[in-house]
Design an enzyme around this catalytic site. Structure first.
Site, PDB file in Angstrom:
ATOM      1  N   LYS A  53      16.834  59.890  57.467  1.00  0.00           N
ATOM      2  CA  LYS A  53      17.689  58.773  56.644  1.00  0.00           C
ATOM      3  C   LYS A  53      16.783  57.353  56.415  1.00  0.00           C
ATOM      4  CE  LYS A  53      21.940  59.708  57.943  1.00  0.00           C
ATOM      5  NZ  LYS A  53      23.102  59.804  59.099  1.00  0.00           N
ATOM      6  N   GLN A  97      24.355  56.772  65.096  1.00  0.00           N
ATOM      7  CA  GLN A  97      24.584  58.280  64.646  1.00  0.00           C
ATOM      8  C   GLN A  97      25.288  59.211  65.629  1.00  0.00           C
ATOM      9  OE1 GLN A  97      23.010  59.910  61.819  1.00  0.00           O
ATOM     10  NE2 GLN A  97      23.447  62.168  62.395  1.00  0.00           N
ATOM     11  N   ASP A 120      28.615  53.702  57.396  1.00  0.00           N
ATOM     12  CA  ASP A 120      28.733  54.641  57.443  1.00  0.00           C
ATOM     13  C   ASP A 120      30.630  54.446  57.155  1.00  0.00           C
ATOM     14  OD1 ASP A 120      27.666  56.681  58.363  1.00  0.00           O
ATOM     15  OD2 ASP A 120      26.975  56.530  60.658  1.00  0.00           O
TER      16      ASP A 120
HETATM   17  N1  L34 Z   1      27.089  57.789  62.193  1.00  0.00           N
HETATM   18  N2  L34 Z   1      26.445  60.251  62.145  1.00  0.00           N
HETATM   19  C1  L34 Z   1      27.050  59.228  61.488  1.00  0.00           C
HETATM   20  N3  L34 Z   1      26.940  59.217  59.930  1.00  0.00           N
HETATM   21  C2  L34 Z   1      26.228  60.500  59.877  1.00  0.00           C
HETATM   22  O1  L34 Z   1      26.819  60.365  58.432  1.00  0.00           O
HETATM   23  C3  L34 Z   1      26.422  61.444  59.983  1.00  0.00           C
HETATM   24  N4  L34 Z   1      26.177  62.485  59.640  1.00  0.00           N
HETATM   25  C4  L34 Z   1      26.305  63.902  59.988  1.00  0.00           C
HETATM   26  C5  L34 Z   1      26.546  63.900  61.426  1.00  0.00           C
HETATM   27  N5  L34 Z   1      26.376  62.900  62.236  1.00  0.00           N
HETATM   28  C6  L34 Z   1      26.249  61.777  61.557  1.00  0.00           C
HETATM   29  C7  L34 Z   1      24.554  63.030  59.526  1.00  0.00           C
HETATM   30  O2  L34 Z   1      24.046  61.905  58.491  1.00  0.00           O
HETATM   31  C8  L34 Z   1      25.266  64.851  59.137  1.00  0.00           C
HETATM   32  N6  L34 Z   1      24.859  64.206  58.705  1.00  0.00           N
HETATM   33  C9  L34 Z   1      24.347  65.118  57.569  1.00  0.00           C
HETATM   34  C10 L34 Z   1      23.071  64.961  57.058  1.00  0.00           C
HETATM   35  C11 L34 Z   1      21.684  64.866  56.459  1.00  0.00           C
HETATM   36  C12 L34 Z   1      22.300  66.750  56.348  1.00  0.00           C
HETATM   37  C13 L34 Z   1      23.060  67.264  56.926  1.00  0.00           C
HETATM   38  C14 L34 Z   1      23.841  66.709  57.482  1.00  0.00           C
HETATM   39  C15 L34 Z   1      20.652  66.994  55.360  1.00  0.00           C
HETATM   40  O3  L34 Z   1      19.835  66.415  55.258  1.00  0.00           O
HETATM   41  N7  L34 Z   1      21.145  68.537  55.445  1.00  0.00           N
HETATM   42  C16 L34 Z   1      19.449  69.048  54.559  1.00  0.00           C
HETATM   43  C17 L34 Z   1      19.367  70.523  55.680  1.00  0.00           C
HETATM   44  C18 L34 Z   1      18.797  69.754  56.752  1.00  0.00           C
HETATM   45  C19 L34 Z   1      17.789  70.443  57.773  1.00  0.00           C
HETATM   46  O4  L34 Z   1      17.068  71.017  57.176  1.00  0.00           O
HETATM   47  O5  L34 Z   1      18.416  70.689  58.538  1.00  0.00           O
HETATM   48  C20 L34 Z   1      20.417  69.897  53.685  1.00  0.00           C
HETATM   49  O6  L34 Z   1      19.828  70.123  52.851  1.00  0.00           O
HETATM   50  O7  L34 Z   1      21.599  69.767  54.221  1.00  0.00           O
END
Ligand code: L34
Length: 298
Positions: A53, A97, A120
């Site tokens: 982020k 988060q 969010d």
């Molecule tokens: N308050 N909490 C709040 N807001 C959110 O919007 C989230 N979320 C979820 C968990 N808790 C939260 C996220 O940010 C899930 N989440 C999230 C954000 C980014 C990615 C996955 C989940 C992401 O970038 N995933 C990558 C892989 C990341 C890695 O290497 O671990 C992908 O390509 O899927």
């Protein structure tokens, strides 16, 4: 059928270009959008998401701060910090988060965020607005799923969408968004969860399947019909001896099997994840516009 891969990284890149144009426009007017992300504790997955982020903010030219608090932080301390950021005009968005450590009530913390800074879309005020179809900050992951569908040419209007999972951050809100009388919605939605009987019978009826249960490779080929469109929200880390790290990421869908039957499918990583972050950037820019009177209150 061999599925088209819905490339979340690419679609996110396109949207980020659109957002960057808006940020530059705001900056030319002397408006600097700002986002603060608060993380409590050391959950490694949360740390990765929060870092991403911050990086996205840098890429967009959005001013960002990350408040990293120890797991021992009390609820009172966290609430005071939220109050402080609510009052700070430098920040248009305040995000806590989740998950939070068990001794802190997520409900009380989310309720404390200024609804106009709730990028969010988790504050009950914004959740309620979303339910009635009013203007509000849309929750990032559900909104990301919707954008993936629309931008890959898979409008959910009139389609049967089956959602697996009923969490407050994905299952419930995505179901709610997709039944709205609105562009990018107008779907018939069925929600399945841990108490649903004969899940496979229901998922096989899906034109669009959205999986958000957090169980690695739960959805198998015999649970979908030919030509289904699959949005895989799961981000599960499983053991993999062939990788240097000893682990790899998989979704809630058995990609190898299901991609042979699907019309289109999102990969993990590189599907919904990057879209979640991108929608957060979009909401932050929207919040900056709201705070500077350029658009109606959200
Ligand atoms: N308050 N909490 C709040 N807001 C959110 O919007 C989230 N979320 C979820 C968990 N808790 C939260 C996220 O940010 C899930 N989440 C999230 C954000 C980014 C990615 C996955 C989940 C992401 O970038 N995933 C990558 C892989 C990341 C890695 O290497 O671990 C992908 O390509 O899927």
């Amino acid at each position: 059928m061999v599925a088209t891969i819905i490339n979340g990284d690419e679609i996110a890149k396109t949207i980020r270009k659109e957002i960057k144009v808006e940020v530059d426009m705001l900056k030319a007017k002397g408006i600097d959008p700002g986002l603060v992300v608060i993380i409590v504790g050391e959950d490694p997955a949360s740390q990765v998401y929060v870092r991403k982020k911050g990086e996205a903010c840098n890429e967009m030219g959005i001013c960002s701060e990350t408040a990293m608090l120890p797991a021992s932080t009390t609820e009172e301390e966290l609430l005071e910090l939220v109050d402080k950021y609510n009052k700070d005009p430098k920040f248009d968005g305040v995000l806590v988060q989740v998950p939070l450590p068990k001794h802190i009530s997520e409900e009380r913390v989310l309720l404390r965020i200024d609804p106009s800074k709730d990028v969010d879309g988790f504050h009950p005020m914004n959740v309620g607005k979303m339910l009635v179809g009013a203007d509000c900050y849309l929750p990032c992951t559900p909104h990301g799923c919707q954008e993936l569908l629309m931008r890959s040419g898979n409008d959910p209007a009139g389609k049967h969408v089956v959602v697996l999972g009923r969490s407050n951050i994905v299952g419930k809100p995505v179901a709610c968004m997709l039944i709205q009388k609105a562009k990018g919605a107008d779907a018939t939605v069925t929600v399945c969860h841990s108490r649903t009987k004969n899940i496979a019978e229901i998922t096989r009826q899906a034109d669009i399947l959205i999986a958000a249960i957090g169980q690695p490779k739960f959805v198998k080929a015999d649970m979908v019909k030919d030509g289904v469109v699959v949005i895989d929200v799961g981000v599960n880390r499983i053991a993999d001896a062939t990788k240097k790290s000893g682990t790899r990421l998989v979704g809630d869908v058995d990609f190898d099997e299901v991609s042979k039957k699907a019309k289109a499918i999102t990969p993990v990583p590189g599907g919904v994840g990057p879209m979640t972050i991108t929608m957060l950037m979009k909401n932050t820019v929207q919040a900056a516009k709201v705070h500077h009177g350029l658009v109606e209150k959200c």
